[in-house]
Every structure is written in C-alpha cells, then in structure tokens.
Design an enzyme around this catalytic site. Structure first.
Site, PDB file in Angstrom:
ATOM      1  N   SER A  65       0.800  -1.238   0.000  1.00 24.78           N
ATOM      2  CA  SER A  65       0.000   0.000   0.000  1.00 24.78           C
ATOM      3  C   SER A  65       0.826   1.279   0.000  1.00 24.78           C
ATOM      4  O   SER A  65       0.250   2.365  -0.075  1.00 24.78           O
ATOM      5  CB  SER A  65      -0.946   0.005   1.201  1.00 24.78           C
ATOM      6  OG  SER A  65      -2.032  -0.881   0.986  1.00 24.78           O
ATOM      7  N   LYS A  96       0.112   3.649  -2.705  1.00 25.37           N
ATOM      8  CA  LYS A  96      -0.963   4.641  -2.601  1.00 25.37           C
ATOM      9  C   LYS A  96      -0.407   6.063  -2.540  1.00 25.37           C
ATOM     10  O   LYS A  96      -1.148   7.029  -2.775  1.00 25.37           O
ATOM     11  CB  LYS A  96      -1.828   4.352  -1.377  1.00 25.37           C
ATOM     12  CG  LYS A  96      -2.709   3.099  -1.507  1.00 25.37           C
ATOM     13  CD  LYS A  96      -3.568   2.907  -0.272  1.00 25.37           C
ATOM     14  CE  LYS A  96      -4.608   1.796  -0.437  1.00 25.37           C
ATOM     15  NZ  LYS A  96      -4.040   0.448  -0.375  1.00 25.37           N
ATOM     16  N   SER A 114      -6.115   2.677   4.755  1.00 21.40           N
ATOM     17  CA  SER A 114      -5.538   2.032   3.574  1.00 21.40           C
ATOM     18  C   SER A 114      -6.623   1.306   2.776  1.00 21.40           C
ATOM     19  O   SER A 114      -6.402   0.232   2.228  1.00 21.40           O
ATOM     20  CB  SER A 114      -4.429   1.051   3.977  1.00 21.40           C
ATOM     21  OG  SER A 114      -3.552   0.805   2.917  1.00 21.40           O
TER      22      SER A 114
END
Length: 422
Positions: free
Chosen positions: A94, A97, A152
């Site tokens: 993640s 991101k 997340s």
C-alpha cells in the site's frame, strides 16, 4: 656656494617627479572569492548493491537493518544521505498509494460530494483492507481520502480512481506520473498496491513519492491525520491511522516530529513504509521495504533508527545520490557509448571530406543552406580596445621622462650658475 641651490633645485624636481609617478600596484586580488568546489556525486552509485554512505570524520555509524532495501534522504534538498539496494525492484504493497495520491488528488476538490455506484466497488482484491465504502452512500472527497490514508482502504481507492478516469486510465496516469518524477523502477499494475504480477517499485522511488507528497498541503494533511470520523449514512464511526509510528499504538512508540506518509503490507511484499519527520528545522524522508527479522513491528523500529541516524548525521556525510528528477544514470553509459561512436564516425567522415573537398571549399563561398554571415561596418566603439598598462609597466615611461628632465635641469643650472661662480 652657488652650486648648492642648483643641486637643491634638481633634488626638489626629482622628488616632485617621483611623487607624481604611480606606485606599482600590489598583486590584484580577485573581485569575487572563488566558490568552493561542489562535491561530485556519482549518479550511478545508488545502483550498487549493499549499503551506500560517505561518512565524514566523526559521523555516526549507519544502523544495521534487516530490510531488503531502504533510503534516508533530506526532504528539502533531495540529497540521499545513505541507502541500501536503493533501486532493487520489490512489491510496494500500500505504499504505492502515495503515487496514487500524487496522481489523483488534483482531480477533485476536498468538499466535492460523490454518490458511490455499485460498479465502482467491483474488482477489489480478496483480503484487501477496507474502510467501509458502501454503494448508494454519498461521501465527500475528503472522506474518501481519509479512507485511503488512514485505513488504507482499497474500496476508497477504487471509487476515487473511477471518479478520475477509471481503473485502467488511473494505472496509466500513475505510470506517467512516476516517470515525470524520475521514479523509473516503478511498474504500476494495480493502483491500490494490491499484489499483482509484475507490480514493483523500489525504496528509491517510494522516497521520491514521499518527498513529492510533502510539497502538497492536501497530501500532508491526509497523511498526518491520526484519527477521523468516517460517514455511514446517518451516523459515522471512528477510524485510526494504521501508521503506528504516527499514532504510537500497539507496542510502537510514536516518533517525535513525525509528519506521517504511508505504510503497507501484503503477504508478498511484507511490511513497507514511507515516513517523514521534522526536527530542528530539518525534514527527512525515509523508505523501508520488507524487513527480514523482528516481526510485523520491525518496519517501524528500523524506520526509527534511520530517522535518528539521519538527524544525528546532519552535516557529517556526503550525499550518495539525489531524489531530484534527472537523467537515468543507468542509460547514461549506453548513451555515452552511442555518442562516442557517433563522434568517431563523424570525425572519420570529416577527415575524408577534408582530403577530397578541402581545397575546393577554400575557394568557394558559403554552403547552400548555411546561415549567412552578417557583414557590418564596425564602429569605433565596437573595435577592440587595447588594455591600458598598469602597475610597473604604466610607471616606466614616466620615470624615464622624469629622469631625463631632472638631468637636463641639473645640467642647465650647473652651466648657468656654476660657470659664473668659477
């Protein structure tokens, strides 16, 4: 005695002439001090495996970490203070991101409202982390971004991507954004960071994304938020940032001065983290990928060690690279070889042309298509001026003239007054 006044007059004239002569100038000092030479940073150094650092005398020792790769850099200048396997391609989880946010944040205002359609929640990977976005519910864009940074939430990523051109378009946009930032190790397949074949990034690229995010106030606001309320129709529930270095929870002490950024985890990527902290007027950004020891909390403790070292080593290490976008050092060698080959070929062609066409070109006029040379009459003020002599060179002619005048005056006085006195 009559000769005495003559001598006195001659001496006075000589003294006056000597006073009129220019004093030889001392050795001229430069108008501006010579700037210190910049330390050379090998752009390909970060391509090397292992730990890269250039400590000065008294610098603290770089911590020994278990992570497969990491980077610690100055977030303002972009100077990389130390790194390990900086360009090693690894799954980012993640932390990708961060690139998604850099790409999608400019598309919509924070207070814009959006009602989620069912199609926007399709294709979410099994086992994904979710914030709880529901079909038919209306959310502000800021709510969705809180879901991305704090929880997340891949569901929030899917909705924001749909609002910004769709999943495939967002993948392409993120790839283009990475290239524009000089992050050439990143290959985007799934914008939410979910494990996908071929999807990789590097500690270097993640640090680049973190640094770029710190220049966006919206990015900073979201990544530094520890707690928020997430709407669920007529009510809301609290969500907490999963970056434990920011919140100081579940056995991890909060890091003083931490700004935040993004953490991640998948079974394939392991634990990953991009973090930034400020102390004493200095801001550092670090990235840590896949620690091999210490369990799930090791990524935070190894990040803590890197931040501590970076602040302590301020001014005591030479940079080993830069996060600023520039030419790809891995292509530089190949480009240099191509240019060298081209120069060699051009030189050969030029030498051949000189042997066969040189005498003819000497008699001919300008080549067809060549830029014409402007022929203009040069004005007096355009003509090059000879530099005026200075120092000893300037005083030498006047000294000769003075000596001659002094001698002539002495001779005249002696003949006039000296002769009448004998």
């Amino acid at each position: 005695m009559i000769v005495t006044p003559a001598v006195r007059l001659a001496a006075a004239g000589a003294a006056a002439l000597l006073l009129a002569l220019p004093v030889p100038a001392a050795a001229a000092s430069p108008v501006e001090p010579t700037p210190p030479s910049r330390s050379f940073v090998d752009p390909a150094r970060l391509d090397r495996s292992g730990t890269q650092v250039q400590p000065l005398r008294g610098a603290p020792e770089v911590p020994s970490l278990s992570a497969l790769s990491w980077v610690v850099a100055d977030a303002v200048t972009g100077e990389v203070l130390a790194a390990r396997n900086a360009h090693k391609p690894l799954p980012p989880a993640s932390t990708l991101k961060t690139l998604f946010a850099l790409t999608a944040l400019p598309h919509h205002e924070a207070d814009e409202r959006h009602t989620v359609a069912d199609a926007e929640l399709t294709g979410i990977g099994e086992g994904s982390s979710l914030v709880g976005v529901k079909e038919g519910y209306t959310y502000k864009v800021s709510d969705l971004w809180n879901g991305v940074f704090l929880s997340s939430g891949n569901d929030a990523v899917h909705v924001l991507a749909s609002m910004s051109g769709g999943w495939e378009s967002m993948t392409k946009q993120m790839q283009e954004k990475a290239v524009s930032l000089g992050a050439r190790d990143t290959h985007v397949v799934s914008p939410d960071g979910y494990d996908a074949p071929g999807q990789v990034s590097s500690a270097y690229d993640l640090a680049v994304f973190g640094r770029a995010g710190l220049q966006d106030p919206d990015f900073v606001r979201y990544c530094s938020t520890r707690y928020a309320d997430f709407p669920a129709g007529s009510w809301s529930y609290g969500i907490a940032n999963t970056n434990r270095l920011l919140t100081g929870s579940n056995g991890v002490a909060r890091y003083p001065g931490l700004i935040g950024v993004k953490n991640g985890y998948t079974s394939n990527a392991g634990n990953t983290l991009v973090a930034a902290a400020r102390r004493g007027g200095r801001t550092l950004v670090i990235s840590v990928m896949n620690p091999q020891a210490g369990g799930g909390l090791a990524v935070y403790e190894e990040a803590r060690e890197l931040l501590d070292w970076g602040f302590e080593a301020s001014g005591q290490v030479r940079p080993v690279g830069s996060l600023l976008p520039g030419k790809d050092p891995r292509k530089a060698a190949g480009t240099a070889q191509v240019r060298a080959a081209g120069k060699t070929q051009s030189a050969g062609e030029t030498r051949g042309a000189d042997r066969t066409e040189g005498p003819l070109k000497a008699k001919a006029g300008p080549e067809v298509g060549a830029p014409a040379r402007a022929v203009t009459e040069r004005k007096p003020h355009d003509m090059p001026q000879k530099a005026a002599p200075s120092g000893t060179a300037a005083g030498l002619p006047l000294a000769l003239v003075g000596a001659a005048l002094g001698a002539a005056l002495s001779l005249w006085l002696w003949r006039r007054f000296g002769a009448s006195g004998n």
